[in-house]
Scaffold this motif. Structure first.
Motif, PDB file in Angstrom:
ATOM      1  N   LEU A 123       0.829  -1.203   0.000  1.00 45.98           N
ATOM      2  CA  LEU A 123       0.000   0.000   0.000  1.00 45.98           C
ATOM      3  C   LEU A 123       0.868   1.260   0.000  1.00 45.98           C
ATOM      4  O   LEU A 123       2.031   1.221   0.404  1.00 45.98           O
ATOM      5  N   GLY A 124       0.276   2.361  -0.403  1.00 41.57           N
ATOM      6  CA  GLY A 124       0.952   3.643  -0.283  1.00 41.57           C
ATOM      7  C   GLY A 124       0.869   4.157   1.143  1.00 41.57           C
ATOM      8  O   GLY A 124       0.116   3.613   1.960  1.00 41.57           O
ATOM      9  N   SER A 125       1.622   5.202   1.459  1.00 39.16           N
ATOM     10  CA  SER A 125       1.660   5.676   2.837  1.00 39.16           C
ATOM     11  C   SER A 125       0.325   6.281   3.276  1.00 39.16           C
ATOM     12  O   SER A 125      -0.060   6.177   4.437  1.00 39.16           O
ATOM     13  N   ASP A 126      -0.419   6.887   2.328  1.00 42.87           N
ATOM     14  CA  ASP A 126      -1.753   7.419   2.666  1.00 42.87           C
ATOM     15  C   ASP A 126      -2.681   6.293   3.081  1.00 42.87           C
ATOM     16  O   ASP A 126      -3.383   6.374   4.091  1.00 42.87           O
ATOM     17  N   GLU A 127      -2.645   5.242   2.275  1.00 45.88           N
ATOM     18  CA  GLU A 127      -3.507   4.095   2.573  1.00 45.88           C
ATOM     19  C   GLU A 127      -3.122   3.467   3.906  1.00 45.88           C
ATOM     20  O   GLU A 127      -3.972   3.072   4.694  1.00 45.88           O
ATOM     21  N   MET A 128      -1.811   3.388   4.149  1.00 46.42           N
ATOM     22  CA  MET A 128      -1.338   2.813   5.405  1.00 46.42           C
ATOM     23  C   MET A 128      -1.879   3.609   6.581  1.00 46.42           C
ATOM     24  O   MET A 128      -2.327   3.061   7.578  1.00 46.42           O
ATOM     25  N   GLU A 129      -1.821   4.937   6.447  1.00 47.55           N
ATOM     26  CA  GLU A 129      -2.270   5.799   7.531  1.00 47.55           C
ATOM     27  C   GLU A 129      -3.758   5.586   7.815  1.00 47.55           C
ATOM     28  O   GLU A 129      -4.172   5.508   8.963  1.00 47.55           O
ATOM     29  N   SER A 130      -4.518   5.419   6.743  1.00 45.59           N
ATOM     30  CA  SER A 130      -5.969   5.309   6.927  1.00 45.59           C
ATOM     31  C   SER A 130      -6.386   3.987   7.577  1.00 45.59           C
ATOM     32  O   SER A 130      -7.478   3.882   8.113  1.00 45.59           O
ATOM     33  N   ILE A 131      -5.523   2.991   7.519  1.00 48.18           N
ATOM     34  CA  ILE A 131      -5.915   1.712   8.127  1.00 48.18           C
ATOM     35  C   ILE A 131      -5.268   1.478   9.493  1.00 48.18           C
ATOM     36  O   ILE A 131      -5.594   0.524  10.181  1.00 48.18           O
ATOM     37  N   GLN A 132      -4.352   2.364   9.885  1.00 50.01           N
ATOM     38  CA  GLN A 132      -3.604   2.180  11.134  1.00 50.01           C
ATOM     39  C   GLN A 132      -4.481   1.827  12.340  1.00 50.01           C
ATOM     40  O   GLN A 132      -4.178   0.899  13.085  1.00 50.01           O
ATOM     41  N   ASP A 133      -5.576   2.581  12.490  1.00 48.06           N
ATOM     42  CA  ASP A 133      -6.391   2.407  13.696  1.00 48.06           C
ATOM     43  C   ASP A 133      -6.984   1.013  13.784  1.00 48.06           C
ATOM     44  O   ASP A 133      -6.936   0.369  14.827  1.00 48.06           O
ATOM     45  N   ASP A 134      -7.532   0.571  12.647  1.00 52.30           N
ATOM     46  CA  ASP A 134      -8.138  -0.763  12.635  1.00 52.30           C
ATOM     47  C   ASP A 134      -7.095  -1.848  12.805  1.00 52.30           C
ATOM     48  O   ASP A 134      -7.309  -2.843  13.486  1.00 52.30           O
ATOM     49  N   LEU A 135      -5.968  -1.603  12.168  1.00 58.81           N
ATOM     50  CA  LEU A 135      -4.907  -2.601  12.190  1.00 58.81           C
ATOM     51  C   LEU A 135      -4.361  -2.804  13.595  1.00 58.81           C
ATOM     52  O   LEU A 135      -3.942  -3.896  13.970  1.00 58.81           O
ATOM     53  N   PHE A 136      -4.383  -1.739  14.373  1.00 58.24           N
ATOM     54  CA  PHE A 136      -3.771  -1.823  15.694  1.00 58.24           C
ATOM     55  C   PHE A 136      -4.757  -1.975  16.845  1.00 58.24           C
ATOM     56  O   PHE A 136      -4.392  -1.804  17.998  1.00 58.24           O
ATOM     57  N   LYS A 137      -6.010  -2.291  16.513  1.00 57.44           N
ATOM     58  CA  LYS A 137      -6.938  -2.599  17.609  1.00 57.44           C
ATOM     59  C   LYS A 137      -6.403  -3.805  18.353  1.00 57.44           C
ATOM     60  O   LYS A 137      -6.157  -4.849  17.765  1.00 57.44           O
ATOM     61  N   ARG A 138      -6.236  -3.639  19.623  1.00 60.74           N
ATOM     62  CA  ARG A 138      -5.633  -4.711  20.418  1.00 60.74           C
ATOM     63  C   ARG A 138      -6.459  -5.983  20.388  1.00 60.74           C
ATOM     64  O   ARG A 138      -7.684  -5.940  20.485  1.00 60.74           O
ATOM     65  N   HIS A 139      -5.773  -7.078  20.283  1.00 57.95           N
ATOM     66  CA  HIS A 139      -6.391  -8.388  20.406  1.00 57.95           C
ATOM     67  C   HIS A 139      -7.587  -8.576  19.490  1.00 57.95           C
ATOM     68  O   HIS A 139      -8.611  -9.106  19.876  1.00 57.95           O
ATOM     69  N   SER A 140      -7.462  -8.089  18.265  1.00 59.10           N
ATOM     70  CA  SER A 140      -8.560  -8.317  17.345  1.00 59.10           C
ATOM     71  C   SER A 140      -8.024  -8.685  15.971  1.00 59.10           C
ATOM     72  O   SER A 140      -6.866  -8.448  15.651  1.00 59.10           O
ATOM     73  N   ASP A 141      -8.901  -9.276  15.182  1.00 58.11           N
ATOM     74  CA  ASP A 141      -8.544  -9.665  13.822  1.00 58.11           C
ATOM     75  C   ASP A 141      -8.510  -8.435  12.928  1.00 58.11           C
ATOM     76  O   ASP A 141      -9.063  -7.382  13.269  1.00 58.11           O
ATOM     77  N   TYR A 142      -7.925  -8.588  11.785  1.00 59.02           N
ATOM     78  CA  TYR A 142      -7.935  -7.517  10.805  1.00 59.02           C
ATOM     79  C   TYR A 142      -8.018  -8.145   9.412  1.00 59.02           C
ATOM     80  O   TYR A 142      -7.282  -9.092   9.112  1.00 59.02           O
ATOM     81  N   HIS A 143      -8.929  -7.623   8.603  1.00 53.82           N
ATOM     82  CA  HIS A 143      -9.082  -8.176   7.260  1.00 53.82           C
ATOM     83  C   HIS A 143      -8.992  -7.057   6.238  1.00 53.82           C
ATOM     84  O   HIS A 143      -9.550  -5.985   6.449  1.00 53.82           O
ATOM     85  N   ILE A 144      -8.305  -7.321   5.156  1.00 56.72           N
ATOM     86  CA  ILE A 144      -8.250  -6.315   4.097  1.00 56.72           C
ATOM     87  C   ILE A 144      -8.199  -7.017   2.746  1.00 56.72           C
ATOM     88  O   ILE A 144      -7.595  -8.083   2.605  1.00 56.72           O
TER      89      ILE A 144
END
Ligand SMILES: *[C@@H]1O[C@H](CO)[C@@H](O)[C@H](O)[C@H]1NC(C)=O
Ligand SMILES: *[C@@H]1O[C@H](CO)[C@@H](O)[C@H](O)[C@H]1NC(C)=O
Ligand SMILES: *[C@@H]1O[C@H](CO)[C@@H](O)[C@H](O)[C@H]1NC(C)=O
Length: 331
Positions: A123-144
């Protein structure tokens, strides 16, 4: 797990340079890399000279260079690895390699950091930034789903080996398997159970859950008449090893007491005894995070357990190069 229905093109047979058939799982497109670099004849010769298994064994040997942002890394040059042509793949290459694939990464926070590094490449850095929050939810899955390359990536929060076994059982139940499966576990068990023999038992169960799925021998991959009808044959399994723990830097007293050097070694021995790794006769190729993190050293760790992103970036590139090497073997 709601993953059914995703169609993946597997076991593509490419007609390469008019002479070579390459059976590729994971839609590994070698063509973009090799014809430009070597003529096909040279490529063939090189493969005869260089035993691919020896390249695989050198993949984890990297070295780090401190820089203004933190650390950069590269493969060691004094280890014979230059004959293996390891390469850091850029975004177009990774996109091409993983085009149309389903990748599952399951484990603890180390696995999450691995996913971050993998996505960073895609991903580009903009896209990375926009998913950071979901990606780093503690103890949870992440799908993309990265639509432009048809990459489906799932991170499954699975801190214990028993959780990993449950995931395998889920795949079997649904009869659908990812192209690439990265798993790792150990830190949580060490902290909360501190019982290496129990860890060994749980790894044994994980191995048992996989055994009926795996082909008898890698040769079957290239030759079987029903090639492609059995999805598991295309499955690439990686074990994301535990990092080197730096006891005095661990951030709680409980961690410092339980996660000792000795306990770490005992867990590592159980990993080998369980024969879950390819080097011990098992299914998983080791991404040797212990070595990759140890090499980066004390200054490279944040809390004695998590390391600078360079370590996870290196492990991602180890995996990608292993995928490339594996497809060479099927020539
Ligand atoms: C992915 O594969 C599809 C179909 O093979 C192709 O049309 C597309 O251009 C590829 N995309 C990338 C980024 O390689
Ligand atoms: C993982 O396993 C532990 C222990 O068996 C269990 O308590 C926990 O709910 C499981 N977590 C997930 C995400 O399945
Ligand atoms: C450690 O695990 C083993 C295997 O599960 C079990 O038999 C043993 O009782 C455990 N030891 C402790 C101290 O809990």
């Amino acid at each position: 797990m709601g993953m059914a229905g995703w169609h993946l093109s597997r076991n593509k047979v490419l007609f390469f340079s008019g002479a070579l058939f390459i059976t590729l799982a994971v839609c590994i497109h070698l063509i973009p890399y090799f014809p430009s670099m070597f003529p096909p004849v040279l490529l063939q010769q090189e493969q005869q000279q260089q035993d691919p298994t020896s390249c695989i064994s050198l993949l984890n040997e990297v070295t780090y260079f401190p820089n203004s942002h933190g650390f950069s890394w590269n493969w060691e040059t004094n280890s014979g690895s230059h004959d293996c042509d390891f390469q850091k793949l850029g975004r177009p290459d990774v996109s091409d390699l993983l085009n149309g694939s389903w990748v599952v990464v399951a484990g603890d926070s180390q696995a999450r950091l691995f996913v971050v590094s993998l996505l960073d490449l895609v991903l580009g850095s903009d896209e990375m930034e926009s998913i950071q929050d979901d990606l780093f939810k503690r103890h949870s899955d992440y799908h993309i789903v990265v639509k432009k390359i048809g990459l489906k990536l799932d991170f499954l929060w699975a801190p214990y080996a028993t959780n990993l076994t449950d995931i395998i059982i889920g795949f079997k139940r649904n009869k659908i398997y990812p192209d690439v499966l990265v798993m790792g576990s150990g830190l949580w068990h060490m902290l909360h159970f501190t019982n290496y023999s129990d860890y060994g038992v749980s790894l044994g169960l994980l191995r048992d859950s996989l055994v009926p799925l795996l082909p008898v021998s890698p040769e079957f991959n290239a030759a079987g008449p029903d090639m492609g009808s059995d999805p598991i044959r295309a499955l690439h399994l990686f074990w994301l090893g535990m990092p080197t723990l730096i006891n005095r830097m661990l951030n709680t007293e409980e961690k410092r007491v339980k996660m000792t050097h000795e306990m770490s070694n005992a867990y590592d021995q159980e990993l080998h005894k369980s024969k879950i790794l390819r080097q011990d006769g098992g299914p998983f190729l080791l991404l040797n995070v212990a070595m990759l993190s140890n090499k980066c050293g004390v200054d490279c760790s944040l809390d004695g357990m998590h390391y600078n992103e360079a370590v996870y970036e290196a492990s991602v590139h180890v995996m990608l190069n292993a995928l490339l090497i594996e497809s060479h073997q099927k020539l």
